[in-house]
Design a protein around this motif. Structure first.
Motif, PDB file in Angstrom:
ATOM      1  N   PHE A  74       0.817  -1.213   0.000  1.00  0.00           N
ATOM      2  CA  PHE A  74       0.000   0.000   0.000  1.00  0.00           C
ATOM      3  C   PHE A  74       0.856   1.270   0.000  1.00  0.00           C
ATOM      4  O   PHE A  74       0.594   2.213   0.755  1.00  0.00           O
ATOM      5  N   LEU A  75       1.875   1.285  -0.838  1.00  0.00           N
ATOM      6  CA  LEU A  75       2.665   2.494  -0.988  1.00  0.00           C
ATOM      7  C   LEU A  75       1.882   3.502  -1.809  1.00  0.00           C
ATOM      8  O   LEU A  75       1.279   3.156  -2.827  1.00  0.00           O
ATOM      9  N   SER A 274     -10.763  -1.503  -5.562  1.00  0.00           N
ATOM     10  CA  SER A 274     -11.242  -0.201  -5.105  1.00  0.00           C
ATOM     11  C   SER A 274     -12.239  -0.327  -3.958  1.00  0.00           C
ATOM     12  O   SER A 274     -12.385   0.586  -3.151  1.00  0.00           O
ATOM     13  N   ARG A 275     -12.912  -1.470  -3.868  1.00  0.00           N
ATOM     14  CA  ARG A 275     -13.867  -1.675  -2.771  1.00  0.00           C
ATOM     15  C   ARG A 275     -13.149  -1.660  -1.434  1.00  0.00           C
ATOM     16  O   ARG A 275     -13.597  -1.018  -0.480  1.00  0.00           O
ATOM     17  N   GLY A 276     -12.019  -2.373  -1.372  1.00  0.00           N
ATOM     18  CA  GLY A 276     -11.241  -2.353  -0.131  1.00  0.00           C
ATOM     19  C   GLY A 276     -10.485  -1.057   0.047  1.00  0.00           C
ATOM     20  O   GLY A 276     -10.332  -0.555   1.166  1.00  0.00           O
ATOM     21  N   GLY A 277      -9.996  -0.491  -1.068  1.00  0.00           N
ATOM     22  CA  GLY A 277      -9.242   0.755  -0.978  1.00  0.00           C
ATOM     23  C   GLY A 277     -10.062   1.906  -0.450  1.00  0.00           C
ATOM     24  O   GLY A 277      -9.569   2.761   0.285  1.00  0.00           O
ATOM     25  N   GLY A 281      -8.866   3.915   3.027  1.00  0.00           N
ATOM     26  CA  GLY A 281      -8.272   5.225   2.790  1.00  0.00           C
ATOM     27  C   GLY A 281      -7.161   5.225   1.756  1.00  0.00           C
ATOM     28  O   GLY A 281      -6.474   6.238   1.613  1.00  0.00           O
ATOM     29  N   ASN A 282      -6.983   4.126   1.047  1.00  0.00           N
ATOM     30  CA  ASN A 282      -5.962   4.053  -0.006  1.00  0.00           C
ATOM     31  C   ASN A 282      -6.575   4.551  -1.318  1.00  0.00           C
ATOM     32  O   ASN A 282      -7.006   3.768  -2.174  1.00  0.00           O
ATOM     33  N   TRP A 283      -6.589   5.867  -1.490  1.00  0.00           N
ATOM     34  CA  TRP A 283      -7.328   6.482  -2.585  1.00  0.00           C
ATOM     35  C   TRP A 283      -6.828   6.052  -3.958  1.00  0.00           C
ATOM     36  O   TRP A 283      -7.596   5.998  -4.920  1.00  0.00           O
TER      37      TRP A 283
END
Length: 319
Positions: A74-75, A274-277, A281-283
């Motif tokens: 998640f960088l 994108s559902r988990g992001g 908060g991992n835009w």
């Protein structure tokens, strides 16, 4: 140097583009040029249809840095990962390119199959007319009346349970199966469009002339109706491709998409991230996959516009 000789003058040109431009400006006759040459030039003049290729920076499952060299999960976007990384340190940018390749294949394969089926059914229904036409179109309306997502999931589970079809269409998680599934629904819109086009053409003088000399319905469809409907058919093809790409992404978002297998991915599987992001908060896991989906749809639409302009002489700006 290639020589082109229009009927009004004998002159050498550096390229076909120069010939075409001069011919338009001076009113020269370009009838000696083949339809394929004219179509290619008109397609090239549609600037948005001409795009440059892009290349991945990493392999589809390659991590940007080894976990032993530091955290790679998640960088956020940075120089070593332009679009950030996912939960196991893979480059989102590179995976998007690989995923788009798979989604484009699904979209194009679905579009071609659905357009061939829809064109054949629509042309046959339109030229025959009568009760056959009414029956075929009412059957199409019934399928189109169902909510698409519900209908496709129900049909997916039903067809996926027929074991004797698996050697032909693959299992429910295969790309081959998703192409077959989407094509079942995608041809209906094409059929309605082609039918409408045929209904508007079949009473024209050149069709009546073909009938008068004894041309069969098959010959009239193949030689006259379909060539004169090529513009709308190409538009329907590109719309079907876009619809198939979006449908694959939608199915993947709900967990019903294809699994390309080891070493592969699809745009739908990346949209699933994108559902988990969104909740974590991992835009970048939301913005870039969904943005790529929109961009891909726009690019396919531009290509469709270019093909329509290329194969429809009436769309030529010089006319």
């Amino acid at each position: 140097m290639t020589s082109y000789q229009p009927v009004h003058e004998s002159r050498e040109f550096e390229s076909f583009d120069e010939l075409y431009e001069v011919s338009e400006q001076e009113g020269l006759d370009v009838a000696t040029l083949t339809p394929r040459q004219l179509a290619w030039h008109r397609f090239r003049r549609h600037k948005a249809a001409m795009v440059s290729p892009v290349f991945a920076r990493y392999g589809v499952n390659e991590q940007v840095i080894q976990i032993s060299d530091g955290p790679n999960q998640f960088l956020s976007p940075r120089s070593i990962a332009w679009f950030g990384t996912d939960d196991i340190g893979r480059d989102i940018y590179s995976r998007l390119l690989y995923g788009m390749r798979t989604s484009i294949f699904i979209g194009v394969a679905t579009g071609i199959i659905a357009t061939l089926i829809g064109t054949a059914i629509g042309a046959f229904s339109g030229i025959r007319g009568g009760k056959l036409d009414d029956g075929m179109m009412r059957g199409t309306d019934v399928f189109l009346a169902f909510p698409f997502l519900v209908a496709i999931i129900v049909v997916r589970e039903f067809i996926g349970g027929l074991s004797f079809l698996e050697p032909i269409i693959g299992n429910k998680t295969s790309i081959r199966f998703i192409i077959f599934l989407l094509a079942i629904f995608a041809w209906m819109g094409v059929a309605r469009l082609v039918r409408g086009q045929v209904l508007s053409l079949k009473e024209r003088e050149f069709i009546e002339a073909a009938r008068a000399v004894g041309a069969s319905e098959r010959r009239i469809i193949v030689s006259h109706l379909i060539p004169n409907s090529i513009g709308p058919i190409l538009v329907a093809l590109t719309i079907t491709i876009i619809g198939a790409i979006v449908a694959e992404s939608t199915l993947a978002f709900f967990g019903f998409g294809p699994q390309p297998g080891s070493g592969g991915t699809s745009l739908g599987n990346l949209v699933l991230l994108s559902r988990g992001g969104a909740t974590q908060g991992n835009w970048w896991l939301v913005v870039f996959p969904c943005g790529a989906l929109v961009l891909l749809a726009i690019c396919v639409n531009f290509i469709g516009d270019g093909l329509r302009d290329a194969f429809d002489p009436k769309m030529d700006a010089g006319k």
